[in-house]
Every structure is written in structure tokens, then in C-alpha cells.
Design an enzyme around this catalytic site. Sequence first.
Site, PDB file in Angstrom:
ATOM      1  N   HIS A 154      27.186 -84.932  12.262  1.00 40.41           N
ATOM      2  CA  HIS A 154      25.780 -85.323  12.150  1.00 40.41           C
ATOM      3  C   HIS A 154      25.284 -86.036  13.401  1.00 40.41           C
ATOM      4  O   HIS A 154      24.103 -86.317  13.532  1.00 40.41           O
ATOM      5  CB  HIS A 154      25.572 -86.225  10.928  1.00 40.41           C
ATOM      6  CG  HIS A 154      25.984 -85.586   9.640  1.00 40.41           C
ATOM      7  ND1 HIS A 154      27.225 -85.777   9.071  1.00 40.41           N
ATOM      8  CD2 HIS A 154      25.338 -84.720   8.825  1.00 40.41           C
ATOM      9  CE1 HIS A 154      27.315 -85.081   7.960  1.00 40.41           C
ATOM     10  NE2 HIS A 154      26.186 -84.436   7.789  1.00 40.41           N
ATOM     11  N   GLU A 175      27.470 -67.633  10.063  1.00 42.08           N
ATOM     12  CA  GLU A 175      26.348 -67.751   9.120  1.00 42.08           C
ATOM     13  C   GLU A 175      24.981 -67.695   9.792  1.00 42.08           C
ATOM     14  O   GLU A 175      24.034 -68.345   9.364  1.00 42.08           O
ATOM     15  CB  GLU A 175      26.480 -69.038   8.284  1.00 42.08           C
ATOM     16  CG  GLU A 175      27.783 -69.123   7.516  1.00 42.08           C
ATOM     17  CD  GLU A 175      27.911 -70.393   6.688  1.00 42.08           C
ATOM     18  OE1 GLU A 175      26.871 -70.999   6.355  1.00 42.08           O
ATOM     19  OE2 GLU A 175      29.046 -70.778   6.377  1.00 42.08           O
ATOM     20  N   GLU A 192      27.900 -85.267  -6.133  1.00 43.24           N
ATOM     21  CA  GLU A 192      26.557 -85.846  -6.237  1.00 43.24           C
ATOM     22  C   GLU A 192      25.914 -85.592  -7.590  1.00 43.24           C
ATOM     23  O   GLU A 192      25.038 -86.329  -8.020  1.00 43.24           O
ATOM     24  CB  GLU A 192      25.649 -85.316  -5.139  1.00 43.24           C
ATOM     25  CG  GLU A 192      25.077 -83.949  -5.404  1.00 43.24           C
ATOM     26  CD  GLU A 192      24.231 -83.462  -4.253  1.00 43.24           C
ATOM     27  OE1 GLU A 192      23.285 -82.733  -4.515  1.00 43.24           O
ATOM     28  OE2 GLU A 192      24.528 -83.802  -3.106  1.00 43.24           O
ATOM     29  N   ARG A 240       6.430 -79.360   7.195  1.00 43.50           N
ATOM     30  CA  ARG A 240       7.474 -80.100   7.918  1.00 43.50           C
ATOM     31  C   ARG A 240       6.974 -80.714   9.235  1.00 43.50           C
ATOM     32  O   ARG A 240       7.716 -80.811  10.200  1.00 43.50           O
ATOM     33  CB  ARG A 240       8.690 -79.207   8.170  1.00 43.50           C
ATOM     34  CG  ARG A 240       9.404 -78.726   6.926  1.00 43.50           C
ATOM     35  CD  ARG A 240      10.570 -77.820   7.285  1.00 43.50           C
ATOM     36  NE  ARG A 240      10.096 -76.584   7.901  1.00 43.50           N
ATOM     37  CZ  ARG A 240      10.856 -75.766   8.603  1.00 43.50           C
ATOM     38  NH1 ARG A 240      12.122 -76.041   8.793  1.00 43.50           N
ATOM     39  NH2 ARG A 240      10.350 -74.659   9.130  1.00 43.50           N
TER      40      ARG A 240
END
Length: 742
Positions: free
Chosen positions: A683, A473, A594, A18
Site C-alpha cells: 500500500h 489480471e 471482515e 470519484r
Amino acid sequence: MTTIKTSNLGFPRLGRKREWKKAIESYWAKKISKEELDQTLTDLHKENLLLQKYYHLDSIPVGDFSLYDHILDTSLLFNIIPERFQGRTIDDDLLFDIARGNKDHVASALIKWFNTNYHYIVPEWDNVEPKVSRNVLLDRFKYAQSLNVNAHPVIVGPITFVKLSKGGHQTFEEKVKTLLPLYKEVFESLIDAGAEYIQVDEPILVTDDSESYENITREAYDYFEKAGVAKKLVIQTYFERAHLKFLSSLPVGGIGLDFVHDNGYNLKQIEAGDFDKSKTLYAGIIDGRNVWASDIEAKKVLIDKLLAHTNELVIQPSSSLLHVPVSLDDETLDTSVGEGLSFATEKLDELDALRRLFNQNDSVKYDKLKARYERFQNQSFKNLDYDFESVRTSRQSPFAQRIEQQQKRLNLPDLPTTTIGSFPQSREVRKYRADWKNKRITDEAYETFLKNEIARWIKIQEDIGLDVLVHGEFERNDMVEFFGEKLQGFLVTKFGWVQSYGSRAVKPPIIYGDVKWTAPLTVDETVYAQSLTDKPVKGMLTGPVTILNWSFERVDLPRKVVQDQIALAINEEVLALEAAGIKVIQVDEPALREGLPLRSEYHEQYLKDAVLSFKLATSSVRDETQIHTHMCYSQFGQIIHAIHDLDADVISIETSRSHGDLIKDFEDINYDLGIGLGVYDIHSPRIPTKEEITTAINRSLQQIDRSLFWVNPDCGLKTRKEEEVKDALTVLVNAVKAKRQE
């Protein structure tokens, strides 16, 4: 001797570990300069090009590498700049602002790339003046030449680009015609620079309504023929079958077809004589979307069949390798499964093995891959029996009865507020999780940290005034990877990252065996969070359709069987949460849309299977237990009735980037279940205003019954900074409080 050539449609941008993501995010955080960013990305691009050259590809793509998204690159190339961002220099900072938004302007819409988990930035045509303005493609092509790389430029074609865009007063055909002289100018610049051919991606031509584009497609490529550039163009299609007879009639130099995800139709068309042999066939025979090693012997047989009907054959992956991880080299996997895997680099090796076999009669690499595949296939991963029939697939009572019991139990106010599930994964959160996974800290130390973080965010939510809370989470790296680590039948890699959107990378688990729930997955954290507050805390799970769509699925069982196996496992966790006293359980299905097949003939069965799997996972609870689900934005019109059929008590949908478009989907259906349409874009780092959220609520209430409406952000908040989250949620709650007074 018959010879073949090899090529590629695109390579992963992320880097093995990455590096691409880390560099871009460091630049956004002002930790590195623009010069440092440029150097890092240039080095990574060079590494990608030379790696492909190492595997003897006859032609290597350029234009696939991007700072964010290749569709956005094309928008900037043609000066298709959103009106709110116009008047600025077209540079990388503008590109990032269009993609992410800034303090003054919202970002452009983000939508799934066909039926994949990649997202593109939607081009906006309102008040634009198209022209060639930033030919980065030419720069990258010349850079590849400087490395002595035999490269071909890649650009999304005019039909696909316009079809994927929005806005403007021109018709679809008028927009295409506006762009044709600009494409011609770009093509000529590339040909003058030495391009042997140009890859023009037109995946829109494999979709249901592709026949309606045929007239304008012919007009476009006839225009390129008159301009003298058409013979240098190769139209690439992927993800489904194409109308080969029509494509072959176009005056281009080559046609690319997907021979993996076409259900066998493309080969049938070839064998029926629909391919014009004067063109080059670019055959996508290696799966570009999944991670399993090819049956190399079957690929040899396919090549033999294709050679009988072509004069020039180039073999390639079925699509860009953007959708798979970079390499297996850094993985330490169990041999029993590892031998069956093939990432982007290994797929290039498969192409090279076939090239050597056909061109040099060298079978050494081919024989090695064949033996490896056979060893993997000789193992059995089908060991479990399932009792699907004994599990409920419908709730005990209709929604009207359930909601009365749920409201009596939860006592929620008008326009209840909640979040989608995750909270910021700070550097400290990521460090603790990494230290724990690498056994640098004890289980007890990690558990203490998680509890402290959960408690801190429960208090933050209470202080802000949210009505239904979440635990945050913090124990999860990714909403699918987390379940892949805990359910039997999944394999999670160390470096198997793929790009989802922008710098967002995910590490899809690999389903290799039968799926089974063996112990509670989320109960401890959820119950602890609930013990800290009198407000309801949602249990947070990922649904079976999304787990399957966001994993690399096994191919030795029907998709429906694997999906239902996952549904049974999630059902066990739902019941465990309910038994532990959790009153609200969210089973997210952001990927349901999707996965919809590109051809409508397969839609009904896909949606039927998806709805059944969701209900298999969620229907066994009592009426007073409230089931939520969440979906990401896309074109929901096709599936709005299936969404209703899920029978979730509440669904939240990502909508803010659609700028109100999604509301139209609810005009044709009386949606009589609970629903929250996201009121701000998570976002983007931009903080919404109270007026913007109020406007979003009012717009939604034009179509949604107020008694059924929830107010929430678009999506999970994991990628945002803590202060951004606090500020945005405070604005949201204040807007709702004001609305309740009306």
C-alpha cells in the site's frame, strides 16, 4: 400533530464520479498544486453539504469529510503522531505520509472498520504527547455555517478511538483519561462556535466486550457533564444492538441506535422502557450499508412504534452513508432492478418522504416510493434449483499426501516465491479496457493488447526470478466487479463507487438474482500465460465469501444460500482451470474476517458457513492440483482455527503493516499447511530493503515450519507503479536467494 426531525451520520467523500479520488491522486503525482487540491476538495465538500440541505435535513454532519480517513484526522487533531513521523509540521502532507509511508518510513497499519469494507489508519501511541494541535473539525464547522447550513460536528468518541489504537505503555483507561481534557477543549470550541449538538461516534459500544468498557465510559461522560458539555453530546452507535439501559443512564443529550442491523433487539429495548425519554432518540431506520430501497411502509410503522416511547425523535440512516454510492442519477439501469435500488442521495429522499408524511401530512413522495417498492417486490428473482449435495466439500486426501504429489509435479525450491495476483494497472491498461467497454476498439484489438501485456509481465517475473507466476489480471477492474460482470444474477453499475481506503475506490456489484456460472471466466488468459513459461502460473479467482461480502447482497434470501450459490459457480471455474492444465489455483478470501459478526454469539455459524462455502468451491480438484488462498490483515486470533479448516494447500496473509503482531496469532496453533506471511507493504510506494525482508522472513520462521513457508508481498500490486513493483520484487527475490544459502 407529532413531528419528527431528520439527520445524517455521514456522506460519501468520493463524489459522483470519484472527483475526490482523482484530485488527491493528481496531487500525489504532482500534477496539481496544493492550492488546486484544496479548492477541488472544498468545492466537493460544499456540494455534499448543499445536497443534504436540499433534502431538508434538520442537521447535517461535518467532520465526515476527510482527505484520507476520519480516524487519522482524529489522530492529528490530538497530536497522536507515530514516533517515526514526529518533529514535522502537522499538515496534509504529514497526513498522507502517515497513511501511505514515504521513502524513509513505513505507513501506519490499515485495518477494517468493524465488519465493513472501509479501512482506517490505526493510531499509534508510542512516545506521543497528546494535545489539541490541528482542529480541522472547527474549521469545517465554520465553513458549513458560512454556507448557511445547519450543521453538527462529528467526531469519533474517546472510547472507540482508544480501543482502535495501538502501542504506548499506558493502559486503555489511562489513555482515555489522557484524552478527556482534549475532547473537552474541542467540544467547547465547537459549542462556542454555535454547535447545537456534537455527534460522538462510539460504535465500539455495540461489540461483545462493550460491558467491560462501561466503567470508563461512564467516567468519561461524567467528566464531560462536570465540564458542562455533556448535554450537547449525542452518542451514536451503529452496526449492531447496544446496551440501551446503560447508554440511557449516561448524562448526554441524545442516543443513536441502529434499527436495521440489530436483529430487532433495539426496538425490544425501547418497548421494554429502557430508553430515557428526557433524551432525544436518533433512530437509524434507513439502511446505511446496502443499496436496496426501503420498505417505506414498514419504516412508517417503526416510526409510530418509536414515537410511543420517545418525546423527541430524529430519524436517520443506520450508519454513515460512506458505505454506499452517491447517486443513481447517472445510472442507466434496467427498470426491473433499478426501481429496487437506493444510493446515498435516494436514502436522503426516503428520509424526506417520511418527514413530509409525519410533519406536513404530505404523502405524495411517500406514496410514490411505496408504489415503486411494491412494483419491485412483485417481481420474482428466484428461478433456479441447485444441487448442493452432489459437490465435494472435502479434498480427496489429507494435506500430507497432497503436498507430496504437488511438490513432485511443481518441483518448487526452498522458500518458494510468488505474488498475490495483480500487477500495475497503468493508464494504458485502463484506457484500453475503457475503450473496449465503450466499443471504441474491437474485441480483437483488446485481446491483442491483453496478450502483449500478459507476455511482457511473464517475462518480467521470469527475469526477476519468481517461482510461481501470475498472468497479472489486466482484464479486471476489480477482483469482485470482474466476477459480477460475468456471473448470472449480478448487476454492475457505472458509477456505483465506494471508498475502501484512502483514494482506493471499489464498485461493488449488486446481487439481485440467482447466481450461476454460464461460461469460463478466466481460463483463456490463464492458459495463454501458462503457454509462455515452464514455471507454474496460478489461476486467479475470488472466493464466495469475499464476493458476497464485497457485493451489495440481496436481502430476499438467507445469506448462506446466496454464498453457496456463488461457491458452486466458482467451483465450476476451478474445474475448468484444472481441466485446462493449470496446476495452481488461487481462490482469494481477503474479506472472510471482515464479515465476522460483531457479536460472538453469531461467530460459530458464520465461520461454519464460510468454511463450507470455500470447500464447496475448491474441494473437487485432484490431489496434485494446489489450492491457494489469500486474506487481508486483521485480528486473526478469533478465526485462526477456521483458516486452518479451509484446508487450502497454501494461504498468504497480509501482515507487514501489523509490524509483527499477526505472528503472535500462530503461537497457539500448530499450523501444518502451506503459508506465506506478506513480507512488505504494497500500500506504500516505499521500496523495502533486503534487510527488512530478511527480518520479516526470520520472524515468520520462528512460528512457521520452513518447509511450509512461502515468501510473497502483502497483497496484489495493481495500485503500484511498474518500477516500484520491479524494484521491490527484485529485493524480495534477492533476500530469499540469500536466505536459501543459510
